[in-house]
Scaffold this active site. Structure first.
Site, PDB file in Angstrom:
ATOM      1  N   ASP A  75       0.948  -1.078  -0.198  1.00  0.00           N
ATOM      2  CA  ASP A  75      -0.149   0.111  -0.163  1.00  0.00           C
ATOM      3  C   ASP A  75       0.838   1.240  -0.032  1.00  0.00           C
ATOM      4  OD1 ASP A  75      -2.220   1.534   0.436  1.00  0.00           O
ATOM      5  OD2 ASP A  75      -1.769   1.669   2.449  1.00  0.00           O
TER       6      ASP A  75
ATOM      7  N   ASP B 167       0.059   5.019   0.899  1.00  0.00           N
ATOM      8  CA  ASP B 167      -0.047   5.890   2.136  1.00  0.00           C
ATOM      9  C   ASP B 167       0.069   5.124   3.324  1.00  0.00           C
ATOM     10  OD1 ASP B 167      -0.805   8.794   0.842  1.00  0.00           O
ATOM     11  OD2 ASP B 167      -1.617   7.192  -0.206  1.00  0.00           O
TER      12      ASP B 167
END
Length: 224
Positions: A12, A14
């Protein structure tokens, strides 16, 4: 799941690969000040980041989904963020060494995020990561977004890998759900943007990472 091979690590963005919270907090506080509101403390904003701009605006302005000002505020927030997208954003501490070690081991890595491509792509380019990753899947690459497994399965196709040979690392419950539905092992980035009220130990992930460097020891212990 010991004794399984690993050839692809998917992150992922952020709160997992990149510490984007400073620039996103700046954008939110700029909009708040423009609207004659007081800026919010960084530590209050940080746990909101993994949930996207819509949630950041809703929380920052204490708005409901049907508030008529929500969309215009969100667009202003995104405009400011795009103009400052890599001012303070960096790889999390230790992540640069992790990526280099993965590459030296012949393990490819990629990005699967719900962040829109018009933000993801410039950010990765500015940080010199776009050409190193085997795939960059954004929230609008496909019709589906996490927690749907489709983006992760698409990443496997681009990486010429399989879910069984991949792991997905994220800092939200939807990341673990997407990975599980895709048939991947999943790791939680506990160093990411997880709120105090969240319970990542109950998400059912394969493992937990207190810091980025823990990924390397997890691979050494779990993968042959």
């Amino acid at each position: 799941m010991n004794n399984l091979s690993l050839d692809t690590v998917l992150f992922d963005l952020d709160g997992t690969l990149l510490d984007t919270a400073p620039d996103l907090a700046f954008a939110l506080n700029t909009v708040l000040v423009e609207q004659k509101r007081a800026p919010l403390p960084f530590e209050q904003i940080r746990p909101w980041v993994s949930h996207g701009g819509n949630i950041m605006i809703k929380n920052g302005f204490q708005l409901n989904d049907d508030d008529p000002t929500l969309e215009s505020l969100r667009q202003r927030f995104l405009t400011i963020y795009a103009d400052h997208i890599a001012d303070q954003t960096r790889l999390f501490d230790g992540m640069a060494a992790v990526l280099e070690t993965l590459e030296n081991k012949g393990i490819q890595w990629g990005v699967v995020t719900n962040k829109s491509a018009w933000l993801t792509d410039p950010l990765l380019h500015k940080l010199g990561l776009a050409s190193r990753s085997v795939c960059n899947i954004s929230g609008d690459t496909l019709p589906q977004r996490k927690p749907d497994p489709a983006p992760l399965l698409h990443a496997c196709q681009l990486a010429n890998s399989t879910p069984e040979q991949s792991i997905y690392i994220g800092d939200a419950s939807r990341d673990v759900e997407a990975g599980q539905r895709a048939g991947m092992r999943t790791l939680v980035a506990l160093y990411g943007y997880i709120g105090a009220q969240e319970t990542p130990t109950e998400w059912g992930a394969t493992g937990m990472l207190q810091k980025p460097f823990d990924l390397l020891s997890w691979i050494d212990q779990s993968i042959n």
